[in-house]
Design an enzyme around this catalytic site. Structure first.
Site, PDB file in Angstrom:
ATOM      1  N   SER A 161     -16.173  -3.996  -5.283  1.00  0.00           N
ATOM      2  CA  SER A 161     -15.097  -4.768  -4.673  1.00  0.00           C
ATOM      3  C   SER A 161     -14.538  -5.764  -5.692  1.00  0.00           C
ATOM      4  O   SER A 161     -14.315  -5.399  -6.849  1.00  0.00           O
ATOM      5  CB  SER A 161     -15.620  -5.462  -3.412  1.00  0.00           C
ATOM      6  N   ASP A 189     -10.697   4.631   0.818  1.00  0.00           N
ATOM      7  CA  ASP A 189     -10.972   3.194   0.700  1.00  0.00           C
ATOM      8  C   ASP A 189      -9.683   2.425   0.460  1.00  0.00           C
ATOM      9  O   ASP A 189      -8.952   2.672  -0.512  1.00  0.00           O
ATOM     10  CB  ASP A 189     -11.964   2.969  -0.444  1.00  0.00           C
ATOM     11  N   HIS A 227     -15.276   1.514   2.246  1.00  0.00           N
ATOM     12  CA  HIS A 227     -15.544   0.534   1.198  1.00  0.00           C
ATOM     13  C   HIS A 227     -17.028   0.178   1.124  1.00  0.00           C
ATOM     14  O   HIS A 227     -17.485  -0.367   0.109  1.00  0.00           O
ATOM     15  CB  HIS A 227     -14.719  -0.726   1.452  1.00  0.00           C
TER      16      HIS A 227
END
Length: 636
Positions: free
Chosen positions: A137, A202, A338
């Protein structure tokens, strides 16, 4: 300066090597573990085989660490990169600074300033360990900046010969930098150090394709859902928020993809530029190698691309929902994806089903195209993806654009010998000027003989060749590494030092300064500015320090100012600076000693300066005494 290594395939050195491939799941596990220690700026793991020091950065689950407060000024949150940390990340010839996500840059600076990262990285590098930066991330975005920082550090230390290139591995990382950054990384041969894993569905790697201000309200609830707590404690974002977020990103990704495709396909419709003024498009661009995981295809397949424009299109086309899919479910799945990297990455590496999609010739426009056998994996892949004809066209366009840049380079390279021959002609002309008893600059400025006319013709021919190169560079129509090619940096420096004095002589001979202004302010062509920046960048010199080819322009302006009866005190600082630079350039061999010929423009002007100043000048040893000059002139 450090020598740059030849480019290598990151996928070949990592995914095809069993020991190095083991670093990837390790990076993924460590990246996820870093989330559980948010108070630690990074986690470190020392791997035995291969010898590597892995530094993992945690993501932030606060919107304030993703979005700059001033969204109105920069709706995508970009800010100019810090040149003190990243001096190479710029467009050299165009003198354009790169832009990065300001919030991520701020986060990286906090890590580098307030932690032991610098000391540990340098210690591990001194122990000949491969340095690996990783993150999931927004932690991946910080890892990207850390990798570029370390690459800059190695240039300063000049210790690259025995050091393995660093590696940056990210998982679901949002875009962090603009097209100038992509250009700079390719020019420095650093792009192969970056490997990014992205799930097909994602949304986070695509989120900055939309203006940050457009989803700021719902973004915090989405980050709460993604934070590394047990899922039962993570409040699911409202369906309206996740759907709005998904639609917003998808809509902007479509606009960006279409706009970029129009540019690559050579669209000349003036509405394209008009629309770009009204519809703000993301400045961010992908770089490095992207490995897309397509879990929808029924097998653990990795789709790998290195072409930045191709990656941009795949970020959009692999993200679209099928017409029959429920929008709310798709939006929620785009968030759940994610969180699944650790499981999915292990699956695809075990199977090792990898397809490269960068060769434009191998991308069929339909499943019935009769392509050679080695294109079959791509044909099957595109069929599995159900990629539309439009998507295939865009991928082909991205590849053809790169092919065209290579063709442009071949055309430029074909003129290399022609430029050398032109410079050889002017070197011979400079020798005839010395025989005639007057310096190179002043002989050309007077334009008295046929040799001077022929030199002027050659000057104009060379200008045409270099202006074509500069225009291609201005539009980024040459490969990104062109400005770093040593043979062209050397040729550009020779050209600038030999030909720019002739341009200056022509400028002041025709009194262009009276209409346009001083040569250095308004009259200097881009071809000299570009080639000067090339040398300064490659040699690590301060900006503007290698302007010896402009010596005569500085002299001409001082002549004009002193002829206007300006007091010497008003120009003294400029005179002293010029004399110091002249001493440095002459002793360094970058400026010919013909500037000291008794009848040169420089000597005639310098002899008008106060006697006290001349006697104490740092260049007085190069000058004849005033009495010697007067005697020489009377004999003539």
């Amino acid at each position: 300066m450090a020598k740059r290594k030849s480019s290598s395939s990151l996928m070949g050195t990592v995914l095809d090597d069993e020991k190095r491939r083991a670093l990837i799941p390790l990076c993924c596990s460590l990246s996820m573990a870093a989330h559980c220690s948010p108070s630690s700026p990074f986690l470190r793991h020392d791997n035995a085989g291969p010898s590597a020091a892995v530094f993992a950065f945690p993501a932030s689950w606060s919107a304030d660490d993703w979005l700059l407060a001033d969204g109105a000024r920069s709706p995508f949150g970009e800010s100019q990169i810090d040149a003190s940390l990243f001096p190479s990340i710029k467009s050299v010839g165009n003198d354009a600074a790169a832009a990065v996500n300001g919030a991520f840059l701020r986060s990286f600076k906090k890590v580098i300033d307030a932690s032991r990262l610098q000391a540990e990285v340098h210690k591990a590098a001194s122990e000949k360990k491969q340095i690996v930066f990783t993150g999931h991330s927004s932690g991946g975005s910080v890892a990207v900046l850390a990798t570029i920082w370390f690459l800059e550090q190695r240039l300063k230390l000049d210790k690259r010969v025995d050091q393995v290139d660093p590696l940056c591995v990210t998982f679901g990382s949002p875009l962090v930098a603009d097209g100038v950054t992509v250009h700079a990384l390719q020019r420095e041969n650093w792009g192969h150090c970056f490997l990014h894993f992205v799930m097909a569905a994602d949304i986070i790697p695509r989120c900055f394709l939309a203006p940050l201000s457009s989803f700021k309200e719902e973004f915090q609830s989405i980050l709460h859902f993604l934070s590394p707590k047990p899922l039962s404690f993570n409040p699911k974002p409202a369906a309206s928020s996740s759907v709005a977020f998904y639609n917003n990103v998808l809509k902007n990704a479509l606009s960006m993809s279409n706009h970029q495709a129009c540019l690559l396909m050579g669209c000349t419709n003036p509405l394209l530029e008009v629309l770009a003024d009204f519809v703000k498009l993301t400045p961010y661009r992908p770089f490095g190698t992207y490995a897309f995981h397509n879990s929808e295809s029924g097998d653990a397949r990795l789709i790998c691309l290195k072409n930045s424009n191709s990656i941009l299109y795949m970020l959009f086309y692999m993200f679209q929902k099928a017409p029959e899919e429920d929008l709310e479910q798709v939006a929620h799945r785009s968030l759940e994806e994610h969180l699944l990297y650790e499981k999915r990455i292990k699956e695809c590496l075990d199977v090792q089903n990898i397809v490269f999609v960068d060769s434009s010739e191998a991308i069929p426009l339909s499943s019935s195209d009769g392509y050679r056998d080695k294109a079959q994996p791509i044909k099957r892949l595109l069929k599995d993806l159900d990629l539309s004809l439009e998507g295939r066209l865009y991928l082909r366009a991205a590849g053809e654009w790169e092919n065209q840049r290579l063709k442009n380079q071949a055309k430029v390279d074909s003129n290399y010998i022609k430029i050398q021959e032109g410079l050889s002609f002017l070197k011979d002309y400079r020798s005839t000027c010395e025989v005639r008893g007057l310096g190179y600059y002043d002989t050309f400025k007077i334009q008295k003989d046929v040799e001077d006319f022929n030199a002027n013709v050659k000057r104009l021919e060379l200008a045409g060749l270099w202006d074509e190169i500069v225009e291609m560079l201005r539009r980024y129509e040459l490969p990104d590494d062109f400005e770093g090619r040593k043979e062209w940096v050397k040729l550009g420096t020779q050209y600038r030092r030999l030909v720019e004095p002739l341009d200056i002589a022509n400028y002041y001979r025709h009194s262009k300064n009276e209409d346009t202004g001083p040569y250095m302010v308004k009259g200097r062509p881009k071809r000299y500015r570009y080639t000067q920046r090339w040398l300064e960048h490659v040699e690590g010199l301060p900006a503007g320090s290698s302007n010896e080819s402009c010596f005569w322009a500085l002299v001409e302006e001082l002549c004009i100012d002193t002829n206007d009866n300006k007091p010497f005190l008003e120009v003294k600082s400029r005179v002293l600076e010029l004399e110091e630079m002249l001493l440095h350039w002459v002793t360094g061999g970058n400026l010919g000693r013909d500037v000291f010929v008794s009848d040169s423009t420089f000597v005639k002007w310098w002899m008008t300066l106060p006697l006290k100043h001349r006697s104490e000048s740092c260049i007085s040893k190069f000058m004849k005494s005033e009495e010697d000059m007067l005697e020489e002139r009377s004999d003539q």
